[in-house]
Design an enzyme around this catalytic site. Sequence first.
Site, mmCIF file in Angstrom:
data_model
loop_
_atom_site.group_PDB
_atom_site.id
_atom_site.type_symbol
_atom_site.label_atom_id
_atom_site.label_comp_id
_atom_site.label_asym_id
_atom_site.label_seq_id
_atom_site.Cartn_x
_atom_site.Cartn_y
_atom_site.Cartn_z
ATOM 1 N N SER A 104 0.855 -1.205 0.000
ATOM 2 C CA SER A 104 0.000 0.000 0.000
ATOM 3 C C SER A 104 0.879 1.240 0.000
ATOM 4 O O SER A 104 2.042 1.192 0.416
ATOM 5 C CB SER A 104 -0.868 0.004 1.259
ATOM 6 O OG SER A 104 -1.466 1.265 1.437
ATOM 7 N N TYR B 27 -1.645 -1.171 10.768
ATOM 8 C CA TYR B 27 -1.736 -1.588 9.354
ATOM 9 C C TYR B 27 -0.536 -1.054 8.568
ATOM 10 O O TYR B 27 0.123 -1.799 7.827
ATOM 11 C CB TYR B 27 -3.043 -1.044 8.779
ATOM 12 C CG TYR B 27 -3.231 -1.221 7.287
ATOM 13 C CD1 TYR B 27 -3.539 -2.459 6.736
ATOM 14 C CD2 TYR B 27 -3.149 -0.125 6.421
ATOM 15 C CE1 TYR B 27 -3.741 -2.612 5.367
ATOM 16 C CE2 TYR B 27 -3.354 -0.262 5.054
ATOM 17 C CZ TYR B 27 -3.646 -1.512 4.530
ATOM 18 O OH TYR B 27 -3.836 -1.652 3.179
HETATM 19 P P1 NDP Z 1 -11.062 -6.276 1.107
HETATM 20 O O1 NDP Z 1 -11.252 -6.056 2.549
HETATM 21 O O2 NDP Z 1 -12.094 -5.798 0.139
HETATM 22 O O3 NDP Z 1 -10.793 -7.836 0.800
HETATM 23 C C1 NDP Z 1 -9.827 -8.520 1.542
HETATM 24 C C2 NDP Z 1 -9.969 -10.004 1.310
HETATM 25 O O4 NDP Z 1 -8.972 -10.659 2.114
HETATM 26 C C3 NDP Z 1 -11.323 -10.538 1.767
HETATM 27 O O5 NDP Z 1 -11.771 -11.546 0.907
HETATM 28 C C4 NDP Z 1 -11.009 -11.100 3.144
HETATM 29 O O6 NDP Z 1 -11.880 -12.126 3.555
HETATM 30 C C5 NDP Z 1 -9.615 -11.646 2.918
HETATM 31 N N1 NDP Z 1 -8.942 -11.838 4.190
HETATM 32 C C6 NDP Z 1 -8.776 -10.920 5.173
HETATM 33 N N2 NDP Z 1 -8.225 -11.498 6.248
HETATM 34 C C7 NDP Z 1 -8.040 -12.800 5.948
HETATM 35 C C8 NDP Z 1 -7.535 -13.903 6.653
HETATM 36 N N3 NDP Z 1 -7.137 -13.798 7.923
HETATM 37 N N4 NDP Z 1 -7.470 -15.099 6.037
HETATM 38 C C9 NDP Z 1 -7.900 -15.242 4.763
HETATM 39 N N5 NDP Z 1 -8.413 -14.234 4.042
HETATM 40 C C10 NDP Z 1 -8.486 -13.027 4.628
HETATM 41 O O7 NDP Z 1 -9.649 -5.608 0.788
HETATM 42 P P2 NDP Z 1 -9.053 -5.005 -0.568
HETATM 43 O O8 NDP Z 1 -9.407 -5.844 -1.718
HETATM 44 O O9 NDP Z 1 -9.334 -3.564 -0.584
HETATM 45 O O10 NDP Z 1 -7.483 -5.151 -0.254
HETATM 46 C C11 NDP Z 1 -6.677 -6.149 -0.849
HETATM 47 C C12 NDP Z 1 -5.233 -5.782 -0.616
HETATM 48 O O11 NDP Z 1 -4.975 -4.479 -1.147
HETATM 49 C C13 NDP Z 1 -4.817 -5.722 0.847
HETATM 50 O O12 NDP Z 1 -3.516 -6.233 0.994
HETATM 51 C C14 NDP Z 1 -4.819 -4.239 1.145
HETATM 52 O O13 NDP Z 1 -3.951 -3.919 2.211
HETATM 53 C C15 NDP Z 1 -4.336 -3.681 -0.173
HETATM 54 N N6 NDP Z 1 -4.681 -2.295 -0.395
HETATM 55 C C16 NDP Z 1 -5.990 -1.896 -0.445
HETATM 56 C C17 NDP Z 1 -6.286 -0.554 -0.649
HETATM 57 C C18 NDP Z 1 -7.683 -0.053 -0.684
HETATM 58 O O14 NDP Z 1 -7.876 1.185 -0.622
HETATM 59 N N7 NDP Z 1 -8.679 -0.899 -0.809
HETATM 60 C C19 NDP Z 1 -5.225 0.462 -0.837
HETATM 61 C C20 NDP Z 1 -3.885 -0.084 -0.787
HETATM 62 C C21 NDP Z 1 -3.644 -1.406 -0.573
HETATM 63 P P3 NDP Z 1 -13.019 -11.808 4.690
HETATM 64 O O15 NDP Z 1 -13.788 -10.618 4.197
HETATM 65 O O16 NDP Z 1 -13.794 -13.057 4.696
HETATM 66 O O17 NDP Z 1 -12.269 -11.532 5.956
#
Ligand code: NDP
Length: 244
Positions: A136, A149
């Site tokens: 990020s 985070y």
């Molecule tokens: P979301 O919260 O929309 O999706 C995250 C996904 O990861 C969900 O399916 C969630 O499942 C899964 N997940 C979370 N914790 C676990 C766990 N312990 N075990 C297995 N699966 C898990 O996030 P984004 O798509 O927005 O983010 C994806 C990546 O992008 C992350 O690394 C984030 O840090 C990064 N990012 C996002 C930004 C943003 O603005 N959105 C900006 C910069 C980076 P569940 O919902 O079931 O927990």
Amino acid sequence: MQLNFSGLRALVTGAGKGIGRDTVKALHASGARVVAVSRTNADLVSLSKECPGIEPVCVDLGDWGATEKALGDVGPVDLLVNNAAVALMRPFLEVTKEDFDRSFSVNLRAVFQVSQIVARGMINRGVPGSIVNVSSMVAHVPFPSLAAYSSTKGAMTTLTKSMALELGPYKIRVNSVNPTVVLTAMGQKVSADPEFSRKLKERHPLKKFAEVEDVVNSILFLLSDRSASTSGSETVCVDLADWE
Ligand code: NDP
């Protein structure tokens, strides 16, 4: 970008929602066999309907033992996307041990663990590979109430470079993408304050947030041979200078 991943097997973590879900769909559409790892089974069930043939794995990546059990024998993987993360929002002074441990176990420790499993398999098979860590902009730019985070993403910068250095001799490339806000569930949460959101866009060179598709395209590029000489890199899209 038309890429062909036929004959390759990919593993995507955090595949149930947001960026991870669309990464699975794009890899599936580009011919890869995909192992989709996420925490909520209903997400994996609906994803399997959209992408017939993917291999869903439901596990909490914050649980080391459960992850070992679920992925220890995952088999050959050529492409890995470490995407799963949690963004627990809490002012620095109120961050608890549980917040800290959860943030680091999901966002960083699982990246170590899954990457070790996958990289050992690549090395044993003597095949090249590509790993993309979804980091990020907060690895470089502080956001309010995101100390835990942001620390995980800052550490991911060093981890990505360390992995690139140590895995490079085995022809395994490791890079990260460091998006600005993307309006997934997570992105909406961290940019909920309209004034903060406005300032954030203003500081971005393109004056806007990223689309999920933009991030997926960067991931696919780094997974593909189009970036064959790129390893240890990270994309940084916001200049820290005069950030208020
Ligand atoms: P979301 O919260 O929309 O999706 C995250 C996904 O990861 C969900 O399916 C969630 O499942 C899964 N997940 C979370 N914790 C676990 C766990 N312990 N075990 C297995 N699966 C898990 O996030 P984004 O798509 O927005 O983010 C994806 C990546 O992008 C992350 O690394 C984030 O840090 C990064 N990012 C996002 C930004 C943003 O603005 N959105 C900006 C910069 C980076 P569940 O919902 O079931 O927990």
